[in-house]
Design a protein around this motif. Sequence first.
Motif, PDB file in Angstrom:
ATOM      1  N   ASP A 243      40.777  43.916  40.029  1.00 52.67           N
ATOM      2  CA  ASP A 243      40.629  42.708  39.224  1.00 52.67           C
ATOM      3  C   ASP A 243      40.145  41.473  40.203  1.00 52.67           C
ATOM      4  O   ASP A 243      39.721  41.832  41.389  1.00 52.67           O
ATOM      5  CB  ASP A 243      41.898  42.155  38.429  1.00 52.67           C
ATOM      6  CG  ASP A 243      43.034  41.807  39.532  1.00 52.67           C
ATOM      7  OD1 ASP A 243      42.773  41.602  40.862  1.00 52.67           O
ATOM      8  OD2 ASP A 243      44.052  41.686  39.147  1.00 52.67           O
ATOM      9  N   SER A 244      39.935  40.311  39.760  1.00 53.52           N
ATOM     10  CA  SER A 244      39.338  39.311  40.337  1.00 53.52           C
ATOM     11  C   SER A 244      40.016  38.833  41.639  1.00 53.52           C
ATOM     12  O   SER A 244      39.469  38.222  42.430  1.00 53.52           O
ATOM     13  CB  SER A 244      38.853  38.198  39.465  1.00 53.52           C
ATOM     14  OG  SER A 244      40.248  37.815  38.751  1.00 53.52           O
ATOM     15  N   GLU A 245      41.548  39.258  41.607  1.00 55.03           N
ATOM     16  CA  GLU A 245      42.151  38.892  42.582  1.00 55.03           C
ATOM     17  C   GLU A 245      42.264  40.040  43.715  1.00 55.03           C
ATOM     18  O   GLU A 245      43.116  39.654  44.540  1.00 55.03           O
ATOM     19  CB  GLU A 245      43.551  38.282  42.054  1.00 55.03           C
ATOM     20  CG  GLU A 245      43.568  37.089  41.089  1.00 55.03           C
ATOM     21  CD  GLU A 245      44.882  36.666  40.816  1.00 55.03           C
ATOM     22  OE1 GLU A 245      45.904  37.691  40.959  1.00 55.03           O
ATOM     23  OE2 GLU A 245      44.865  35.811  40.092  1.00 55.03           O
ATOM     24  N   GLY A 246      41.569  40.922  43.448  1.00 57.54           N
ATOM     25  CA  GLY A 246      41.728  42.090  44.226  1.00 57.54           C
ATOM     26  C   GLY A 246      42.744  43.154  43.949  1.00 57.54           C
ATOM     27  O   GLY A 246      43.030  43.799  44.865  1.00 57.54           O
ATOM     28  N   LYS A 247      43.670  42.855  42.967  1.00 59.44           N
ATOM     29  CA  LYS A 247      44.560  43.866  42.696  1.00 59.44           C
ATOM     30  C   LYS A 247      44.177  44.874  41.813  1.00 59.44           C
ATOM     31  O   LYS A 247      43.188  44.841  41.070  1.00 59.44           O
ATOM     32  CB  LYS A 247      45.577  43.103  41.695  1.00 59.44           C
ATOM     33  CG  LYS A 247      46.045  41.647  42.432  1.00 59.44           C
ATOM     34  CD  LYS A 247      46.984  42.109  43.669  1.00 59.44           C
ATOM     35  CE  LYS A 247      47.785  40.648  44.115  1.00 59.44           C
ATOM     36  NZ  LYS A 247      48.443  41.184  45.627  1.00 59.44           N
ATOM     37  N   GLU A 248      44.562  46.255  42.243  1.00 61.08           N
ATOM     38  CA  GLU A 248      44.333  47.207  41.182  1.00 61.08           C
ATOM     39  C   GLU A 248      44.472  47.085  39.982  1.00 61.08           C
ATOM     40  O   GLU A 248      45.688  46.641  39.343  1.00 61.08           O
ATOM     41  CB  GLU A 248      45.000  48.686  41.655  1.00 61.08           C
ATOM     42  CG  GLU A 248      44.782  49.962  41.068  1.00 61.08           C
ATOM     43  CD  GLU A 248      45.354  50.867  41.617  1.00 61.08           C
ATOM     44  OE1 GLU A 248      45.179  51.958  41.170  1.00 61.08           O
ATOM     45  OE2 GLU A 248      46.651  51.080  42.319  1.00 61.08           O
ATOM     46  N   ILE A 249      43.616  47.463  39.091  1.00 59.63           N
ATOM     47  CA  ILE A 249      43.696  47.320  37.753  1.00 59.63           C
ATOM     48  C   ILE A 249      44.732  48.454  36.867  1.00 59.63           C
ATOM     49  O   ILE A 249      44.295  49.638  37.167  1.00 59.63           O
ATOM     50  CB  ILE A 249      42.599  47.302  36.730  1.00 59.63           C
ATOM     51  CG1 ILE A 249      41.507  46.007  37.405  1.00 59.63           C
ATOM     52  CG2 ILE A 249      42.413  47.147  35.219  1.00 59.63           C
ATOM     53  CD1 ILE A 249      40.430  46.183  36.931  1.00 59.63           C
ATOM     54  N   ARG A 250      45.634  47.795  36.260  1.00 56.64           N
ATOM     55  CA  ARG A 250      46.570  48.690  35.731  1.00 56.64           C
ATOM     56  C   ARG A 250      46.915  48.144  34.283  1.00 56.64           C
ATOM     57  O   ARG A 250      46.808  46.940  33.931  1.00 56.64           O
ATOM     58  CB  ARG A 250      47.976  48.956  36.421  1.00 56.64           C
ATOM     59  CG  ARG A 250      47.733  49.618  37.899  1.00 56.64           C
ATOM     60  CD  ARG A 250      48.936  49.880  38.411  1.00 56.64           C
ATOM     61  NE  ARG A 250      48.957  50.640  39.793  1.00 56.64           N
ATOM     62  CZ  ARG A 250      49.900  50.883  40.520  1.00 56.64           C
ATOM     63  NH1 ARG A 250      51.182  50.588  40.077  1.00 56.64           N
ATOM     64  NH2 ARG A 250      49.660  51.339  41.637  1.00 56.64           N
ATOM     65  N   TYR A 251      47.372  49.127  33.110  1.00 59.72           N
ATOM     66  CA  TYR A 251      47.643  48.330  32.006  1.00 59.72           C
ATOM     67  C   TYR A 251      48.983  49.201  31.644  1.00 59.72           C
ATOM     68  O   TYR A 251      49.239  50.168  31.613  1.00 59.72           O
ATOM     69  CB  TYR A 251      46.585  49.081  30.912  1.00 59.72           C
ATOM     70  CG  TYR A 251      45.192  48.416  31.090  1.00 59.72           C
ATOM     71  CD1 TYR A 251      44.982  47.014  30.746  1.00 59.72           C
ATOM     72  CD2 TYR A 251      44.138  48.944  31.902  1.00 59.72           C
ATOM     73  CE1 TYR A 251      43.689  46.567  31.207  1.00 59.72           C
ATOM     74  CE2 TYR A 251      43.140  48.416  32.074  1.00 59.72           C
ATOM     75  CZ  TYR A 251      43.012  47.296  31.689  1.00 59.72           C
ATOM     76  OH  TYR A 251      41.564  46.417  31.882  1.00 59.72           O
ATOM     77  N   PRO A 252      49.704  48.330  30.885  1.00 62.99           N
ATOM     78  CA  PRO A 252      51.111  48.715  30.289  1.00 62.99           C
ATOM     79  C   PRO A 252      50.832  49.665  29.078  1.00 62.99           C
ATOM     80  O   PRO A 252      50.024  49.376  28.321  1.00 62.99           O
ATOM     81  CB  PRO A 252      51.660  47.475  29.727  1.00 62.99           C
ATOM     82  CG  PRO A 252      50.927  46.473  30.425  1.00 62.99           C
ATOM     83  CD  PRO A 252      49.643  46.895  30.482  1.00 62.99           C
ATOM     84  N   VAL A 253      51.653  50.701  29.259  1.00 57.46           N
ATOM     85  CA  VAL A 253      51.621  51.870  28.136  1.00 57.46           C
ATOM     86  C   VAL A 253      53.084  51.948  27.521  1.00 57.46           C
ATOM     87  O   VAL A 253      53.959  51.701  28.574  1.00 57.46           O
ATOM     88  CB  VAL A 253      50.972  53.052  28.686  1.00 57.46           C
ATOM     89  CG1 VAL A 253      49.452  52.904  28.830  1.00 57.46           C
ATOM     90  CG2 VAL A 253      51.730  53.617  29.845  1.00 57.46           C
TER      91      VAL A 253
END
Length: 1161
Positions: free
Chosen positions: A285-295
Amino acid sequence: MSSLTTSSEGENSTPRFVVGSRDDETDFLESNMKTDETDFFEDDEEEESPPERQIVVGICAMTKKSKSKPMTQILERLCKFEYITVVIMGEDVILNEPVENWPSCDCLISFHSKGFPLDKAVAYAKLCKPFLINDLGMQYYIQDRREVYRILQEEGIDLPRYAVLNRDPDRPEECNLVEGEDHVEVNGAVFPKPFVEKPVSAEDHNVYIYYPTSAGGGSQRLFRKIGSRSSVYSPESSVRKTGSYIYEEFMPTDGTDVKVYTVGPDYAHAEARKSPALDGKVERDSEGKEIRYPVMLTAMEKLVARKVCVAFKQTVCGFDLLRANGHSFVCDVNGFSFVKNSMKYYDDCAKILGNIIMRELAPQFHIPWSIPTEAEDIPIVPTTSGTMMELRCVIAVIRHGDRTPKQKMKMEVKHPRFFELFEKYDGYKTGKLKLKKPEQLQEVLDIARQLVVELGTHSDCEIEERKSKLEQLKSVLEMYGHFSGINRKVQLTYLPHGHPKAASEDEEGRRESSPSLLLVLKWGGELTPAGRVQAEELGRAFRCMYPGGQGDYAGFPGCGLLRLHSTYRHDLKIYASDEGRVQMTAAAFAKGLLALEGELTPILVQMVKSANMNGLLDSDSDSLSSCQHRVKARLHEIMQKDAEFCEEDYEKLAPTGSASLLNSMTFIQNPVEICNQVFTLIENLTSQIRKRLEDPKSADLQLYHSETLELMLQRWSKLERDFRMKNGRYDISKIPDIYDCIKYDVQHNCALKLEGTAELFRLSKALADVIIPQEYGINKEEKLEIAIGFCLPLIKKIQLDLQRTHEDESVNKLHPLYSRGVLSPGRHVRTRLYFTSESHVHSLLSIFRYGGLLDENKDQQWKRAMDYLSAISELNYMTQIVIMLYEDNNKDPSSEERFHVELHFSPGVKGCEEDRNVPTGFGFRPASAENEDKKTDQGSLEDLSKEKGIDEPNRAQQMSPQPSEPVSIQRRSPLIRNRKTGSMEVLSESSSKSGGYRLFSTYSRQSSEMKQSGLGFEGCSMVPTIYPLETLHNSLSLRQVNEFLTAVCRSCSESHVQSTAALFDSMIGNQIPGDPFMSQRILSSSSFPLRQRSDKPPWSELPEAHLTAAASAYQGAWHTAVAPPVLSPVQARPPQPLWTAVLVSASPRNFPSVPQKARSS
């Protein structure tokens, strides 16, 4: 248990969060230390002074972990418990001080990471006996994948099939490895590729995945994230020869992994991320964190989380879950692990840990904690009639991309070695044999080499195979210097009485009485680089049919789809026939659709399901039906007429009145005369190529896709030999091959500047525009009979896809606490993509055109659609037939208006001809017919047809290849990947009022081309070489479509139904894991009551045992729900009884009448 007293009431009486690593921190805990010598995180709120006794929670971990952002966030929240004080032990103390000097605590949170002295932590726990949040002894086991798998097996937790290779000199019986080209055998267990190779040490993250040669071979090498990469593709296919490893079956997860984080046995937070094995690029993401999504986890997965948490005695525990083939498998247990960047998780985790500690050490206290709720977006779009509906299902049948010319050679063989090969691979079982694997093709090549040598040394040898064909067989198999396995194949068919050779091939024309084998060698037909680009760009454009896109994806066209897919709200499955070009097209499309990078092989293995062996997308083109034989014979007869077409010929050849067919016949006039011209042009072409070969300057010229002039000459020389038969007549069946070759050369090899190619293209296209569509039937009845022969399994599968969309509500649901403000939190968009060859696309379109879906005389939109299709002369590469299903949640569930179906079509890649005469449709999702009178000024169909005349020349000028320049498909798409090119227009009241909405609205080049009505999905226009989707109809009901498909299946003769349905039903027995297909069972819905529907309620026929099991599952799902163990009185409502739920959802639409396993297809 050790105790600790803080200074009594005074300035230091507030809860303390102590941070420090100095030697004097122990002194602080035993004396009244001044606050300015230590960092405090204190609760700012005024609180009553707590009692003197505090519960001290010690944090014993490496500094990188103990001071990480998640840990800091959670400990800050934990300090809000007024009876808890947190002390962080410094890394210097942990590493260098004896455990006797470590600060004392009541509760210990300690976990292993690189460099951590676990032995010292265990000794400290024995000395002080604190309450352990995570057991320390079990952390030794977590560091060894063999022990992890052993414990998982003992607990009955599903995990992939595996075997352990221990390279231990003391245990030689555990070190038996046999490596084959496409498999590995470990201690007697065979693992065909793809398989996974994991080091036994959990600290070693160098996990390799090996791919089969049929998918391109090589391996994907995973490693701990470095920058934006987590894996890299390698051409190396051999397994590692040093070290001990676990070998396990590869699980097809459709490119997404689930990471589960437990906090105690009753809480599990799950996040989805892109699988690191897919393309190796870490989405940040814009902060450099890996993009993950709650499921959301299913009830069974929550039970697995509980088992993992309890079995490994780790309150805070992370593990990896693979969702594949309708099941969930645990593939790794990581031990202590926190979620990153989730405020809700931080709140919940601190609350649960606080409650666990308080219950254990001070059971008389507990503090309720409110749970924050989150809402999810759903794919809401304005329909063409202006109302808002939810996208539920997208079904697309797509032809493969641009390919090299297909080539075929037939020969009759009788040598014993061929019969031995036929028997070796069980050819006698069915009388047919396909050889595609490298080792099989190598055997054929060895036989061919031997026979060529024998023919050369023994002129009177009894071997009857013609030397020229054997040499051609040998040279084709020797091409490229290796077998990739997907671009050449040999078919052998047993002929008990020999084979009467085709007139163009035979010298004697006599029938042999002894048995023989018909050998058919097929090569060519490979997906070209241009074909890959087409598929990838179309996949990228295809996203734009999916609404949404928020957060980090905002501003990227079509990224609503990416968000849906990552959160498991997108139920995507991609099927492809077993042809290499079709599978690679599907993989390239998936690459564009899901914004992937890198090689196609990992994507092919993980995302594309092979639908071969069941007739769904494959057809045996060598075994024609009796109807096809009749049609081909009539075609041959009409096209051999050496005279101009008369009225009778038009009636014979074009009874459907197809505009494109009539135009071609008018152009041809005399078919034999045109064939004469074509033959002369081919002769001229081969002569020119020979002269080029004699010229030293161009002899070694490299043509497109590494073809040589020699290979090009072979192509055309074979057509020259086969087209005109020895009796002087023409073999009409070669017309498609001639058009195929000249289209390829005009498009890709125009730099040769060979004379006559433009004229040969023009003439052969005219002939092909008659021959190709009419091979699939001349009149409507024949077209339907042949189409059903090709497409019946696919038609049934499409029907099931549409029905299951609203039947299946049992998976991928959001937790109720998350779903406030969401119209349908449990729903997901179902996408089914079927990649196939020309035959299936022609057949499916014939079914829609001639099957009686709508009456042209009563429906003006359908009449215009039929006129448009009638004018289409060619279903080119990347032709698409798309069905979209929407649901209007405001309509009564039993209303026919509840579900809304749209049918769309694109003829695929733009041809080499000029665009002036190309028919145009009415745009993608134009305003519906019912609104024309009200909204003619806002984009009706009628208005669009007027506008089209102005808009189309501009579009043709900008988007189509110019006649004056060389035709090339590999033009750079205007869709720029590396930066934001524009944003999707927000779907609002205003957009729905105008009858549709636009995509790419800020993209300057496209904005002038956007139609002012309908969706204006010029997604395909983002790909300059592919025609945009055109809507055939946009106001069908699901009931209409279902009844039409049911009628089509019943319309063929009873014998045809029985034979083909048997093939379809056999798919259940022969299915590949994860590709389950239902038999012909109609899943009824309240939205379309079907014939033969029972009047009993759906649950009345279920056995009592099923209801009991359902009740257990329901109660289990409630008790293992994702929620903290302590709930406020408002939240702690008793669960709704199952029977209430059944009665409330008494509509058959909501009842799970299909087994869970069958739903995943």
